[in-house]
Design an enzyme around this catalytic site. Structure first.
Site, PDB file in Angstrom:
ATOM      1  N   ARG A 279       0.866  -1.176   0.000  1.00  0.00           N
ATOM      2  CA  ARG A 279       0.000   0.000   0.000  1.00  0.00           C
ATOM      3  C   ARG A 279       0.902   1.225   0.000  1.00  0.00           C
ATOM      4  NH1 ARG A 279      -3.345  -2.876  -1.513  1.00  0.00           N
ATOM      5  NH2 ARG A 279      -5.393  -3.359  -0.638  1.00  0.00           N
TER       6      ARG A 279
ATOM      7  N   GLU B 282      -4.483   7.544  -4.640  1.00  0.00           N
ATOM      8  CA  GLU B 282      -4.823   6.817  -5.873  1.00  0.00           C
ATOM      9  C   GLU B 282      -6.172   7.288  -6.379  1.00  0.00           C
ATOM     10  OE1 GLU B 282      -4.492   2.586  -5.259  1.00  0.00           O
ATOM     11  OE2 GLU B 282      -2.410   2.746  -4.610  1.00  0.00           O
TER      12      GLU B 282
ATOM     13  N   HIS C 283      -2.033   0.300  -9.744  1.00  0.00           N
ATOM     14  CA  HIS C 283      -2.586  -0.666  -8.761  1.00  0.00           C
ATOM     15  C   HIS C 283      -3.180  -1.887  -9.486  1.00  0.00           C
ATOM     16  CE1 HIS C 283      -4.200  -1.020  -4.401  1.00  0.00           C
ATOM     17  NE2 HIS C 283      -3.997  -2.216  -4.928  1.00  0.00           N
TER      18      HIS C 283
HETATM   19  P1  NAP Z   1       0.179 -11.468   4.755  1.00  0.00           P
HETATM   20  O1  NAP Z   1       0.205 -12.878   4.311  1.00  0.00           O
HETATM   21  O2  NAP Z   1      -0.671 -11.097   5.926  1.00  0.00           O
HETATM   22  O3  NAP Z   1       1.692 -11.027   4.995  1.00  0.00           O
HETATM   23  C1  NAP Z   1       2.037  -9.854   5.613  1.00  0.00           C
HETATM   24  C2  NAP Z   1       3.437  -9.982   6.161  1.00  0.00           C
HETATM   25  O4  NAP Z   1       3.770  -8.740   6.780  1.00  0.00           O
HETATM   26  C3  NAP Z   1       3.598 -11.051   7.229  1.00  0.00           C
HETATM   27  O5  NAP Z   1       4.832 -11.697   7.068  1.00  0.00           O
HETATM   28  C4  NAP Z   1       3.597 -10.260   8.533  1.00  0.00           C
HETATM   29  O6  NAP Z   1       4.390 -10.852   9.540  1.00  0.00           O
HETATM   30  C5  NAP Z   1       4.248  -8.991   8.097  1.00  0.00           C
HETATM   31  N1  NAP Z   1       3.857  -7.883   8.979  1.00  0.00           N
HETATM   32  C6  NAP Z   1       2.603  -7.458   9.280  1.00  0.00           C
HETATM   33  N2  NAP Z   1       2.649  -6.412  10.108  1.00  0.00           N
HETATM   34  C7  NAP Z   1       3.950  -6.172  10.329  1.00  0.00           C
HETATM   35  C8  NAP Z   1       4.647  -5.222  11.108  1.00  0.00           C
HETATM   36  N3  NAP Z   1       3.983  -4.296  11.827  1.00  0.00           N
HETATM   37  N4  NAP Z   1       6.000  -5.257  11.092  1.00  0.00           N
HETATM   38  C9  NAP Z   1       6.669  -6.192  10.355  1.00  0.00           C
HETATM   39  N5  NAP Z   1       6.051  -7.127   9.602  1.00  0.00           N
HETATM   40  C10 NAP Z   1       4.723  -7.111   9.609  1.00  0.00           C
HETATM   41  O7  NAP Z   1      -0.327 -10.520   3.576  1.00  0.00           O
HETATM   42  P2  NAP Z   1      -0.201 -10.786   2.002  1.00  0.00           P
HETATM   43  O8  NAP Z   1      -1.338 -11.622   1.539  1.00  0.00           O
HETATM   44  O9  NAP Z   1       1.186 -11.214   1.716  1.00  0.00           O
HETATM   45  O10 NAP Z   1      -0.460  -9.307   1.462  1.00  0.00           O
HETATM   46  C11 NAP Z   1       0.346  -8.222   1.875  1.00  0.00           C
HETATM   47  C12 NAP Z   1      -0.287  -6.917   1.467  1.00  0.00           C
HETATM   48  O11 NAP Z   1      -0.168  -6.760   0.061  1.00  0.00           O
HETATM   49  C13 NAP Z   1      -1.803  -6.836   1.706  1.00  0.00           C
HETATM   50  O12 NAP Z   1      -2.097  -6.432   3.024  1.00  0.00           O
HETATM   51  C14 NAP Z   1      -2.258  -5.805   0.697  1.00  0.00           C
HETATM   52  O13 NAP Z   1      -2.281  -4.522   1.273  1.00  0.00           O
HETATM   53  C15 NAP Z   1      -1.164  -5.854  -0.357  1.00  0.00           C
HETATM   54  N6  NAP Z   1      -1.680  -6.322  -1.645  1.00  0.00           N
HETATM   55  C16 NAP Z   1      -1.564  -5.493  -2.711  1.00  0.00           C
HETATM   56  C17 NAP Z   1      -2.040  -5.900  -3.939  1.00  0.00           C
HETATM   57  C18 NAP Z   1      -1.925  -5.021  -5.150  1.00  0.00           C
HETATM   58  O14 NAP Z   1      -2.796  -5.037  -5.992  1.00  0.00           O
HETATM   59  N7  NAP Z   1      -0.840  -4.265  -5.262  1.00  0.00           N
HETATM   60  C19 NAP Z   1      -2.645  -7.170  -4.080  1.00  0.00           C
HETATM   61  C20 NAP Z   1      -2.739  -7.989  -2.958  1.00  0.00           C
HETATM   62  C21 NAP Z   1      -2.258  -7.553  -1.754  1.00  0.00           C
HETATM   63  P3  NAP Z   1       3.863 -12.160  10.337  1.00  0.00           P
HETATM   64  O15 NAP Z   1       3.686 -13.223   9.286  1.00  0.00           O
HETATM   65  O16 NAP Z   1       4.964 -12.467  11.243  1.00  0.00           O
HETATM   66  O17 NAP Z   1       2.583 -11.768  10.969  1.00  0.00           O
END
Ligand code: NAP
Length: 331
Positions: A242, A271, A290
């Site tokens: 994000r 955005e 995006h």
């Molecule tokens: P996820 O599986 O929840 O992974 C998030 C990672 O970030 C986890 O490893 C988590 O650690 C870590 N994390 C969370 N809070 C943290 C903090 N405060 N400090 C350090 N590390 C932290 O999420 P995902 O499915 O990979 O997706 C990630 C993000 O990508 C989504 O939230 C979304 O905003 C974005 N996204 C963007 C698009 C796009 O179109 N560009 C598409 C899909 C998603 P732990 O595992 O240890 O909890």
């Protein structure tokens, strides 16, 4: 949950394929708003006030505006990110929020890698250069990019998408992977040789930094002026998470002053990206509007998955991917 005396009422507020509409209509009394804007917002809210469930991408109104919807039990967002919802307000209203991951993890990782490669090899810039008729002889140093294979890939947030990016880097390009996460990722460490380290170490050691951490109070402006100053002058930053995880003004300054080499960006603090943004004029930045999950196959799969989640909850009393499972405990 007490069973519904008739078909539950559902509001769909996103364009989805006809077979997904058919699926929803076979289980629900469906009202469909392909988009919600200032013109139809009141009709949308009127439909929501009668609904048991709503399904769409993000939320086109504020969470507080859902409050009069007395029957509303569940929202399914056709996205992984849910930062357009006020989750504590949903908890207050007793509304469950469900999101999704499976259909879009690999697709978003593909896009992250596309941005990384396009930035490193200057694909967009050199495409423009060719179209302007500037390819008159063999390219020289002015058109050279930087290597990807064998370099160090730093992933901020090794969750689902982060791990899929790590696989591409380690297995596809022989990259050394560093990562941050709140908890260690044993599989990535054993299978990919990934190493967990502090954010500062990751920033100072990595040739490519990919941001894949969700936006939250703790991660807003996680990467700002100080963090850019730790990065290599040759480093490229990629953001598919994000926009607000990075302090965009600090990033613009770092790109302008040569503190870092380049950026590949799918997400922005505002955005659509305003036409006045200095990012638009920068040759060392690759921009995407995006599009992390924006492929035909994935968007269709996401709509279907979200519709099935809603059916599971409202018809079969089953919960998939709850964002706020705590509401299920409250009376
Ligand atoms: P996820 O599986 O929840 O992974 C998030 C990672 O970030 C986890 O490893 C988590 O650690 C870590 N994390 C969370 N809070 C943290 C903090 N405060 N400090 C350090 N590390 C932290 O999420 P995902 O499915 O990979 O997706 C990630 C993000 O990508 C989504 O939230 C979304 O905003 C974005 N996204 C963007 C698009 C796009 O179109 N560009 C598409 C899909 C998603 P732990 O595992 O240890 O909890």
């Amino acid at each position: 949950m007490v069973p519904f005396p008739m078909k539950p009422k559902v509001v769909l507020y996103h364009p989805v394929p006809q077979d997904v509409i058919d699926l929803l209509e076979s289980h629900f009394e469906l009202t469909h708003f392909p988009k919600v804007d200032a013109e139809n917002k009141l009709s949308f809210l009127a439909a929501v006030s009668e609904a048991h469930g709503i399904i769409g991408m993000g939320l086109p109104v504020s969470t507080l505006e859902l409050k009069p919807a007395k029957h509303l039990k569940v929202i399914t967002t056709i996205s992984a990110g849910y930062d357009s919802f006020d989750v504590s307000e949903l908890n207050h209203q007793g509304v469950l929020l469900m999101n999704l991951f499976d259909p879009l993890t690999e697709t978003t990782a593909d896009l992250a890698f596309a941005l990384l490669m396009a930035s490193a090899r200057r694909i967009v810039e050199l495409d423009g250069w060719m179209r302007q008729g500037q390819w008159e002889r063999a390219v020289s140093k002015q058109q050279f990019g930087v290597d990807i294979h064998g370099k160090t890939l730093g992933i901020v947030g090794l969750g689902r998408i982060g791990a899929a990016i790590a696989r591409r880097g380690a297995l596809g390009c022989g990259m050394k992977v560093l990562y941050t996460a709140r908890t260690p990722k044993v599989d990535a460490e054993n299978q990919l040789g990934a190493r967990r380290c502090s954010l500062n170490e990751l920033l100072s050691e990595s040739d490519f930094v990919v941001v894949a951490v969700p936006l939250s109070a703790e991660t807003t402006h996680l990467i700002g002026k100080n963090e850019f100053s730790l990065m290599k002058k040759t480093a490229i930053i990629v953001n598919i998470a994000r926009g607000a995880v990075i302090d965009e003004n600090a990033m613009i300054e770092a790109l302008q002053q040569g503190t870092i080499h380049g950026a590949g960006l799918d997400v922005f603090e505002t955005e659509p990206l305003p036409a006045s943004s200095p990012l638009i004029g920068m040759q060392n930045v690759v921009l995407a509007p995006h599009i992390g999950s924006a492929t035909e196959e994935t968007r269709d799969a996401m709509s279907r998955y979200a519709a099935e989640s809603l059916i599971d909850f409202l018809v079969h009393n089953k919960v998939r991917n709850p964002v706020n499972p705590e509401v299920l405990q409250s009376p």
